[in-house]
Design a protein around this motif. Structure first.
Motif, PDB file in Angstrom:
ATOM      1  N   LEU A 105       0.846  -1.193   0.000  1.00 36.13           N
ATOM      2  CA  LEU A 105       0.000   0.000   0.000  1.00 36.13           C
ATOM      3  C   LEU A 105       0.880   1.240   0.000  1.00 36.13           C
ATOM      4  O   LEU A 105       1.762   1.392   0.840  1.00 36.13           O
ATOM      5  N   LEU A 106       0.643   2.116  -0.968  1.00 36.89           N
ATOM      6  CA  LEU A 106       1.396   3.368  -1.033  1.00 36.89           C
ATOM      7  C   LEU A 106       0.412   4.518  -0.920  1.00 36.89           C
ATOM      8  O   LEU A 106      -0.527   4.618  -1.703  1.00 36.89           O
ATOM      9  N   VAL A 107       0.606   5.352   0.074  1.00 33.68           N
ATOM     10  CA  VAL A 107      -0.247   6.526   0.238  1.00 33.68           C
ATOM     11  C   VAL A 107       0.619   7.744  -0.021  1.00 33.68           C
ATOM     12  O   VAL A 107       1.619   7.948   0.666  1.00 33.68           O
ATOM     13  N   GLU A 108       0.253   8.528  -1.007  1.00 27.42           N
ATOM     14  CA  GLU A 108       1.064   9.669  -1.445  1.00 27.42           C
ATOM     15  C   GLU A 108       2.513   9.230  -1.656  1.00 27.42           C
ATOM     16  O   GLU A 108       3.454   9.864  -1.205  1.00 27.42           O
ATOM     17  N   ASP A 109       2.667   8.086  -2.305  1.00 25.60           N
ATOM     18  CA  ASP A 109       3.969   7.518  -2.670  1.00 25.60           C
ATOM     19  C   ASP A 109       4.818   7.060  -1.486  1.00 25.60           C
ATOM     20  O   ASP A 109       6.003   6.799  -1.633  1.00 25.60           O
ATOM     21  N   ILE A 110       4.212   7.007  -0.320  1.00 27.52           N
ATOM     22  CA  ILE A 110       4.967   6.500   0.831  1.00 27.52           C
ATOM     23  C   ILE A 110       4.295   5.221   1.307  1.00 27.52           C
ATOM     24  O   ILE A 110       3.068   5.149   1.371  1.00 27.52           O
ATOM     25  N   ARG A 111       5.091   4.226   1.635  1.00 27.32           N
ATOM     26  CA  ARG A 111       4.511   2.963   2.084  1.00 27.32           C
ATOM     27  C   ARG A 111       3.788   3.125   3.404  1.00 27.32           C
ATOM     28  O   ARG A 111       4.252   3.830   4.295  1.00 27.32           O
ATOM     29  N   MET A 112       2.663   2.473   3.509  1.00 26.00           N
ATOM     30  CA  MET A 112       1.884   2.598   4.740  1.00 26.00           C
ATOM     31  C   MET A 112       1.299   1.237   5.089  1.00 26.00           C
ATOM     32  O   MET A 112       1.008   0.434   4.214  1.00 26.00           O
ATOM     33  N   ASP A 113       1.122   1.017   6.367  1.00 30.60           N
ATOM     34  CA  ASP A 113       0.488  -0.207   6.813  1.00 30.60           C
ATOM     35  C   ASP A 113      -1.020  -0.032   6.701  1.00 30.60           C
ATOM     36  O   ASP A 113      -1.545   1.059   6.909  1.00 30.60           O
TER      37      ASP A 113
END
Lengths: 158, 202
Positions: free
Chosen positions: B69-77
């Protein structure tokens, strides 16, 4: 004296079997309540994913089911996910005609309220689901429902 | 003394009683229904008009082919997604015409103006698994529901989910038209703007 004699001679009364049907009926009720009726015979694996933000699909007659998943092992068709429509394996291009056919079989007044229920196996790739959605958009079957099992979403990630 | 046997009860009517019960349960039981996440697909439009969306009003969620999962190009749990989406929707960073009177967010100028302009964009890959996709959808719907619940409780003293349940309930005692208007109102306060791009082909 006669009292004692009497007791000795009396046979045990027969156990009444009149309540037997009741017991059987009780069992019947239990199974009636516990079973979920399924219209289509599943030919694909169908382990639905979990979700908890769900809405119930109450009106059974307004629902069109599209199944997708790996073909069951008894068909020896490999592990590529497939679509099942009405007891048959189908191709992506068959979805349109399926929807039109279902729509025609419903009364005019019901048609705007039809919901397409996507019963997709959790191991299916999104590519196939995306293709189905695109076909649905082409025939303007826009109301869809991703049918899931009740449970926390993190159960999906194993 | 006469012999006394227990009088036998006539069991002939037992079957009738059982049938009565059977009919009662037949009428009153509802067979377990399916449940799932309801969505509305966008209609197929040939030429989409260009709409300018400010970058800060867009919340990009991407699931790549490894189910990351990438939120605004940053990986997130996945477990942080709901709170991140809520923070974005409820931010209320706009001023003047765009101001949001009921938002309780931080008012961050880099995040959305108000819930009406905030759009969540969900992208997935063709190789993404359906299970992951549903998990993400579920979290996003949960974010909307939680915000709607909060506002519904504040305004009407009942959660949004319960209001929807009442609307479907045939035995609901209140006025359904009022209920419908209230649901509409809450929905317009936090409209579900979830855009889905076609799966990327890689």
């Amino acid at each position: 004296m006669s009292k004692f004699k009497n007791k000795k001679n009396t046979q045990l009364p027969e156990i009444s079997t009149a309540s037997l049907p009741d017991i059987v009926f009780m069992l019947l009720f239990f199974f009636m309540v516990a079973t979920v009726m399924r219209k289509d015979v599943l030919m694909v694996e169908n382990n639905l994913p979990y979700a908890d933000q769900v809405e119930k699909l109450d009106k059974k007659n307004l629902i069109m089911n599209i199944y997708a998943g790996k073909p069951s092992s008894r068909y020896h068709l490999g592990s590529e996910s497939r679509i099942q429509l009405n007891d048959k394996f189908a191709d992506v291009k068959d979805v349109q005609s399926f929807i039109l056919e279902e729509r025609r079989s419903k009364r005019e007044a019901q048609r705007p309220f039809l919901i397409t229920s996507l019963k997709v196996d959790e191991h299916t790739k999104m590519g196939l689901v995306g293709d189905i959605k695109k076909e649905l958009r082409k025939v303007e079957a826009l109301k869809i429902n991703y049918t899931t099992r009740q449970g926390e979403a993190k159960n999906n990630l194993k | 003394m006469t012999r006394r046997l227990a009088p036998s009860v006539n069991a002939g009517s037992m079957a009738d009683i059982a049938f009565l019960l059977l009919i009662f349960f037949l009428v009153s039981t509802t067979i377990e229904t399916d449940a799932g996440i309801s969505r509305k697909l966008p209609p197929l439009i040939e030429d989409t008009p260009d709409i300018v969306i400010r970058e800060r009003n867009l919340f990009r969620v991407e699931i790549n082919k490894f189910d990351e999962l990438l939120v605004e190009d940053i990986r997130m749990d996945i477990k942080d997604l709901k709170n991140a989406a809520m923070a974005f929707l409820d931010n209320g960073g706009g001023s003047g015409e765009d101001a949001c009177t009921y938002c309780k967010g931080n008012g961050d100028l880099k995040s959305s103006d108000n819930p009406e302009t905030a759009i969540i964009s969900l992208t997935n890959n063709r190789e993404t698994s359906y299970a992951m996709y549903i998990a993400v959808q579920n979290e996003l719907v949960a974010a909307y529901n939680e915000l709607r619940n909060r506002e519904a409780r504040r305004m009407y003293g009942i959660s949004f989910v319960d209001m929807e349940k009442n609307l479907k309930d045939v035995r609901y005692g209140g006025d359904k038209n009022i209920l419908k208007a209230r649901i509409k109102k809450i929905q317009s306060m936090y409209p579900e703007k979830l855009s889905e791009a076609e799966p990327k082909n890689q």
